[in-house]
Design a protein around this motif. Sequence first.
Motif, PDB file in Angstrom:
ATOM      1  N   UNK A   1       0.545  -1.271   0.462  1.00 53.35           N
ATOM      2  CA  UNK A   1       0.043  -0.078  -0.129  1.00 53.35           C
ATOM      3  C   UNK A   1       1.658   1.315   0.055  1.00 53.35           C
ATOM      4  N   UNK A   2       1.860   1.611   0.802  1.00 53.02           N
ATOM      5  CA  UNK A   2       2.682   2.443   0.937  1.00 53.02           C
ATOM      6  C   UNK A   2       3.377   2.544  -0.341  1.00 53.02           C
ATOM      7  N   UNK A   3       4.191   1.522  -0.703  1.00 50.28           N
ATOM      8  CA  UNK A   3       4.432   1.658  -1.893  1.00 50.28           C
ATOM      9  C   UNK A   3       4.362   2.588  -3.669  1.00 50.28           C
ATOM     10  N   UNK A   4       2.834   3.097  -3.139  1.00 53.35           N
ATOM     11  CA  UNK A   4       2.047   3.727  -4.169  1.00 53.35           C
ATOM     12  C   UNK A   4       2.077   5.339  -4.235  1.00 53.35           C
ATOM     13  N   UNK A   5       2.137   5.185  -2.477  1.00 52.96           N
ATOM     14  CA  UNK A   5       2.228   6.737  -3.071  1.00 52.96           C
ATOM     15  C   UNK A   5       3.388   7.405  -1.160  1.00 52.96           C
ATOM     16  N   UNK A   6       4.531   6.375  -1.938  1.00 49.99           N
ATOM     17  CA  UNK A   6       6.428   7.371  -1.338  1.00 49.99           C
ATOM     18  C   UNK A   6       6.947   8.251  -1.989  1.00 49.99           C
ATOM     19  N   UNK A   7       6.901   9.361  -2.252  1.00 55.75           N
ATOM     20  CA  UNK A   7       6.702   9.567  -3.883  1.00 55.75           C
ATOM     21  C   UNK A   7       8.673   8.899  -4.247  1.00 55.75           C
ATOM     22  N   UNK A   8       8.765   8.837  -5.682  1.00 55.82           N
ATOM     23  CA  UNK A   8      10.199   8.625  -5.690  1.00 55.82           C
ATOM     24  C   UNK A   8       9.844   7.151  -6.130  1.00 55.82           C
ATOM     25  N   UNK A   9       9.833   5.949  -4.755  1.00 58.26           N
ATOM     26  CA  UNK A   9      10.337   4.920  -4.227  1.00 58.26           C
ATOM     27  C   UNK A   9       8.828   3.803  -5.261  1.00 58.26           C
ATOM     28  N   UNK A  10       7.532   5.028  -5.303  1.00 55.11           N
ATOM     29  CA  UNK A  10       6.404   4.599  -6.154  1.00 55.11           C
ATOM     30  C   UNK A  10       6.904   4.015  -7.566  1.00 55.11           C
ATOM     31  N   UNK A  11       7.796   4.987  -7.755  1.00 52.63           N
ATOM     32  CA  UNK A  11       8.000   4.625  -9.113  1.00 52.63           C
ATOM     33  C   UNK A  11       8.414   3.407  -9.552  1.00 52.63           C
ATOM     34  N   UNK A  12       9.078   2.470  -9.388  1.00 48.13           N
ATOM     35  CA  UNK A  12       9.137   1.223  -8.325  1.00 48.13           C
ATOM     36  C   UNK A  12       8.833   0.275  -8.082  1.00 48.13           C
ATOM     37  N   UNK A  13       8.646   0.314  -6.648  1.00 49.21           N
ATOM     38  CA  UNK A  13       8.132  -0.434  -5.556  1.00 49.21           C
ATOM     39  C   UNK A  13       6.824  -1.466  -6.350  1.00 49.21           C
ATOM     40  N   UNK A  14       6.090  -0.606  -6.697  1.00 46.87           N
ATOM     41  CA  UNK A  14       4.933  -1.431  -6.643  1.00 46.87           C
ATOM     42  C   UNK A  14       5.269  -2.570  -8.288  1.00 46.87           C
ATOM     43  N   UNK A  15       5.864  -2.399  -9.437  1.00 45.09           N
ATOM     44  CA  UNK A  15       6.318  -3.697 -10.026  1.00 45.09           C
ATOM     45  C   UNK A  15       6.875  -3.843  -9.286  1.00 45.09           C
TER      46      UNK A  15
END
Length: 258
Positions: free
Chosen positions: A147-161
Amino acid sequence: MPCPGGTAVICARCRHFAAAPGTTLCDRCRAAPPAPVGVPGPRPRSPVGLGWAAAVLLGAVVAADLFALAADLLQYDAVGDLMDDGAGAEAFRRADSAGRLVSLAAEGRSVTMVACVVVYLCWFHRVRANAEVFDPAAQSMARGWAVAGWFVPVVSLWFPRRITLDIWHAGGPRGTRRTHLLVDVWWTMWLLTLLVGRMAEAAYDDAEDAALVHAATGEMMVRDAVDIVAAVLAILVVARLTRMQHERTRTAAVPAAR
């Protein structure tokens, strides 16, 4: 799996990798913390209901985008007429009506997007929790990042994938590695949607005359089209992961944690 001097033994837990010499587990599973003796392991929860709900709401996003695309097209034509010399009252009336329709479409997109995000995250967290039951050693990130990975800036660019790929690999049949091209294409389109969307919205907000509104509306049409493709691909990802986990739960016993 042949190897020099004999045949390698497949890991008894994950069924993905070769067991370390003299053991029945691979290095990753051996490094996983053991479960208390006599305590039953966790069981997966069905993702089917949430999967259907997420797919339906993604379909609603597609419908909202199609409505927005039609509204943007009407505004694009109406504003284009305003830019011609000698535009009359009818052209202004059409432009005003198209502008109200664009505003209505924007509100519809916002409502469907919020509903979709809530349900999608519930489904995503469910399949991530199931993946930890199927193959805990294959999960490279903590469950909270689902859940958090979609909202944290920068890391949201690759964490969900990355989390999606971990879920994808854990949900497949034991001993197999499925291609994840669908995930890669979907994620590429999602990032493109974010980029094109921000550029188009910024251009539209800054437009102060008919020419700028006309150009910005064209960008909004591109945004709508890209978002439709991304949403359709997201539906396919949801359907595939939900089916994989449902089949895994139905046809095979979950390996007990050691």
